[in-house]
Each structure stands twice: as structure tokens, then as C-alpha cells.
Design a protein around this motif. Sequence first.
Motif, PDB file in Angstrom:
ATOM      1  N   THR A 181       0.837  -1.203   0.000  1.00 30.88           N
ATOM      2  CA  THR A 181       0.000   0.000   0.000  1.00 30.88           C
ATOM      3  C   THR A 181       0.868   1.249   0.000  1.00 30.88           C
ATOM      4  OG1 THR A 181      -1.785  -1.159   1.131  1.00 30.88           O
ATOM      5  CG2 THR A 181      -1.795   1.245   1.278  1.00 30.88           C
ATOM      6  N   GLU A 182       1.901   1.250   0.818  1.00 24.61           N
ATOM      7  CA  GLU A 182       2.806   2.402   0.868  1.00 24.61           C
ATOM      8  C   GLU A 182       3.559   2.565  -0.453  1.00 24.61           C
ATOM      9  OE1 GLU A 182       5.111   1.556   4.364  1.00 24.61           O
ATOM     10  OE2 GLU A 182       3.545   2.346   5.703  1.00 24.61           O
ATOM     11  N   ARG A 183       3.949   1.458  -1.094  1.00 24.73           N
ATOM     12  CA  ARG A 183       4.623   1.517  -2.395  1.00 24.73           C
ATOM     13  C   ARG A 183       3.710   2.171  -3.431  1.00 24.73           C
ATOM     14  NH1 ARG A 183       4.838  -1.533  -7.154  1.00 24.73           N
ATOM     15  NH2 ARG A 183       6.903  -1.600  -8.133  1.00 24.73           N
ATOM     16  N   ALA A 184       2.454   1.740  -3.463  1.00 24.69           N
ATOM     17  CA  ALA A 184       1.491   2.301  -4.415  1.00 24.69           C
ATOM     18  C   ALA A 184       1.311   3.801  -4.177  1.00 24.69           C
ATOM     19  CB  ALA A 184       0.155   1.572  -4.309  1.00 24.69           C
ATOM     20  N   THR A 185       1.265   4.209  -2.921  1.00 19.20           N
ATOM     21  CA  THR A 185       1.128   5.626  -2.590  1.00 19.20           C
ATOM     22  C   THR A 185       2.344   6.416  -3.076  1.00 19.20           C
ATOM     23  OG1 THR A 185      -0.245   5.113  -0.672  1.00 19.20           O
ATOM     24  CG2 THR A 185       0.833   7.269  -0.684  1.00 19.20           C
ATOM     25  N   ARG A 233      15.402  11.995 -13.053  1.00 24.07           N
ATOM     26  CA  ARG A 233      15.708  11.297 -11.799  1.00 24.07           C
ATOM     27  C   ARG A 233      14.497  10.526 -11.277  1.00 24.07           C
ATOM     28  NH1 ARG A 233      17.010   7.927  -9.335  1.00 24.07           N
ATOM     29  NH2 ARG A 233      17.617   7.928  -7.167  1.00 24.07           N
ATOM     30  N   LEU A 234      13.312  11.141 -11.342  1.00 26.30           N
ATOM     31  CA  LEU A 234      12.092  10.436 -10.924  1.00 26.30           C
ATOM     32  C   LEU A 234      11.835   9.225 -11.819  1.00 26.30           C
ATOM     33  CD1 LEU A 234       9.774  13.470 -10.153  1.00 26.30           C
ATOM     34  CD2 LEU A 234      10.532  11.753  -8.500  1.00 26.30           C
ATOM     35  N   SER A 235      12.039   9.402 -13.110  1.00 25.87           N
ATOM     36  CA  SER A 235      11.835   8.320 -14.065  1.00 25.87           C
ATOM     37  C   SER A 235      12.799   7.168 -13.793  1.00 25.87           C
ATOM     38  CB  SER A 235      12.017   8.848 -15.486  1.00 25.87           C
ATOM     39  OG  SER A 235      11.767   7.838 -16.427  1.00 25.87           O
ATOM     40  N   GLU A 236      14.064   7.488 -13.518  1.00 25.05           N
ATOM     41  CA  GLU A 236      15.049   6.450 -13.198  1.00 25.05           C
ATOM     42  C   GLU A 236      14.673   5.713 -11.916  1.00 25.05           C
ATOM     43  OE1 GLU A 236      18.787   8.465 -12.936  1.00 25.05           O
ATOM     44  OE2 GLU A 236      18.944   8.747 -15.103  1.00 25.05           O
ATOM     45  N   GLY A 237      14.264   6.469 -10.907  1.00 16.50           N
ATOM     46  CA  GLY A 237      13.874   5.851  -9.646  1.00 16.50           C
ATOM     47  C   GLY A 237      12.689   4.924  -9.801  1.00 16.50           C
ATOM     48  N   LEU A 238      11.690   5.362 -10.562  1.00 17.14           N
ATOM     49  CA  LEU A 238      10.525   4.504 -10.801  1.00 17.14           C
ATOM     50  C   LEU A 238      10.923   3.271 -11.609  1.00 17.14           C
ATOM     51  CD1 LEU A 238       7.769   7.171 -11.539  1.00 17.14           C
ATOM     52  CD2 LEU A 238       7.852   5.605  -9.587  1.00 17.14           C
ATOM     53  N   SER A 239      11.771   3.466 -12.595  1.00 17.30           N
ATOM     54  CA  SER A 239      12.231   2.352 -13.419  1.00 17.30           C
ATOM     55  C   SER A 239      12.951   1.299 -12.587  1.00 17.30           C
ATOM     56  CB  SER A 239      13.145   2.870 -14.523  1.00 17.30           C
ATOM     57  OG  SER A 239      13.602   1.813 -15.319  1.00 17.30           O
ATOM     58  N   ASP A 240      13.703   1.747 -11.595  1.00 11.69           N
ATOM     59  CA  ASP A 240      14.442   0.830 -10.724  1.00 11.69           C
ATOM     60  C   ASP A 240      13.512  -0.112  -9.943  1.00 11.69           C
ATOM     61  OD1 ASP A 240      16.831   1.927 -11.557  1.00 11.69           O
ATOM     62  OD2 ASP A 240      17.149   3.111  -9.727  1.00 11.69           O
ATOM     63  N   ILE A 241      12.260   0.302  -9.745  1.00 10.61           N
ATOM     64  CA  ILE A 241      11.318  -0.558  -9.009  1.00 10.61           C
ATOM     65  C   ILE A 241      10.259  -1.173  -9.931  1.00 10.61           C
ATOM     66  CG2 ILE A 241      11.679   0.646  -6.824  1.00 10.61           C
ATOM     67  CD1 ILE A 241       8.858   1.914  -7.268  1.00 10.61           C
ATOM     68  N   PHE A 263       1.809   5.432 -17.329  1.00  9.00           N
ATOM     69  CA  PHE A 263       2.714   4.659 -16.483  1.00  9.00           C
ATOM     70  C   PHE A 263       2.226   3.225 -16.377  1.00  9.00           C
ATOM     71  CE2 PHE A 263       3.413   8.980 -15.138  1.00  9.00           C
ATOM     72  CZ  PHE A 263       4.794   9.043 -15.009  1.00  9.00           C
ATOM     73  N   ALA A 264       3.190   2.301 -16.325  1.00 11.02           N
ATOM     74  CA  ALA A 264       2.884   0.888 -16.126  1.00 11.02           C
ATOM     75  C   ALA A 264       3.777   0.355 -15.015  1.00 11.02           C
ATOM     76  CB  ALA A 264       3.106   0.095 -17.404  1.00 11.02           C
ATOM     77  N   ASP A 265       3.177  -0.414 -14.123  1.00  8.62           N
ATOM     78  CA  ASP A 265       3.918  -1.098 -13.073  1.00  8.62           C
ATOM     79  C   ASP A 265       4.073  -2.534 -13.555  1.00  8.62           C
ATOM     80  OD1 ASP A 265       5.086  -2.047 -10.779  1.00  8.62           O
ATOM     81  OD2 ASP A 265       3.434  -1.514  -9.447  1.00  8.62           O
TER      82      ASP A 265
END
Length: 136
Positions: free
Chosen positions: A42-46, A66-74, A116-118
Motif C-alpha cells: 500500500t505504501e509503495r502504491a502511494t 531522476r524520478l523516471s530512473e527511480g521509478l524504473s528501478d522498481i 505509467f505501467a507497473d
Amino acid sequence: MPVASDPDEGTAVAPDADAEVGTDMTAVTSDVVIDPLDRALTERATLIQLCMYAMDRARSAGVVERLSEGLSDIGVSALRPDGTRFDPAHHEAGGITPTDDPALDGVIAETEVLGFADRDRVLRAPVVTVYQLRPQ
């Protein structure tokens, strides 16, 4: 540490330190046990939603990168389908731009708002501008 009296023994007894905290390390709130994995997800989704919001509003290309790289890393990727064929099942049309080239008819000219896609799950479809053949 305060000491409580044991009414049966008449002697002083130290309170059990684990009695209030719990020994299984799960959070207890109002008699409801919250699974640590559910809480983390839940915290990850937030946090992902917050990063998407920040990317939409960032004025600095460096911050967006930087935000894009961080999101890509997860495992979260930005969707920018420029140059691909428009598919209403995967894209949201935000506008059209006329073209005289029949090969461009129905092709995405540009992405207005990133999607965005997870991993394989789409979180938000991209909003796009689509080429449309000018009437002859």
C-alpha cells in the motif's frame, strides 16, 4: 520501570515489556492486525502515485529524469507511445493534428501526458495527440 503488585502473591512484579508491543512484529491498531506485506504494498502504491504527480508538474528535465530512473528501478515505466498506432484500449486521445500523409493517419503524433505501467499493469494510460488525415 514501574512495578505492579501481583494480587495473588502480594509481591512486586515487573510488567511484561512484550505485552503491549506484541512479539510477532505486526502492527496492531484497534484490534486489527495489519500484515506488514500489505502495508508495504500500500505504501509503495502511494509513493508511485506521488512520483507520477511530481513528474507531471516538474519543470526541470533533470528532476523528471531522476524520478523516471527511480521509478524504473522498481519496475515502473513511463509510457510515451509517440510514433505508434493509436489504440483506444491503451491510449487516451487528447487531440488530433491534421496530416496530408495517409501513412500517418491514426499514428500518435505526441504524448501530452505520460502514462505509467507497473511491470505489466497499466497505472495510467498516456494522453496523446493523434494524426488524422485531412479531408480531401
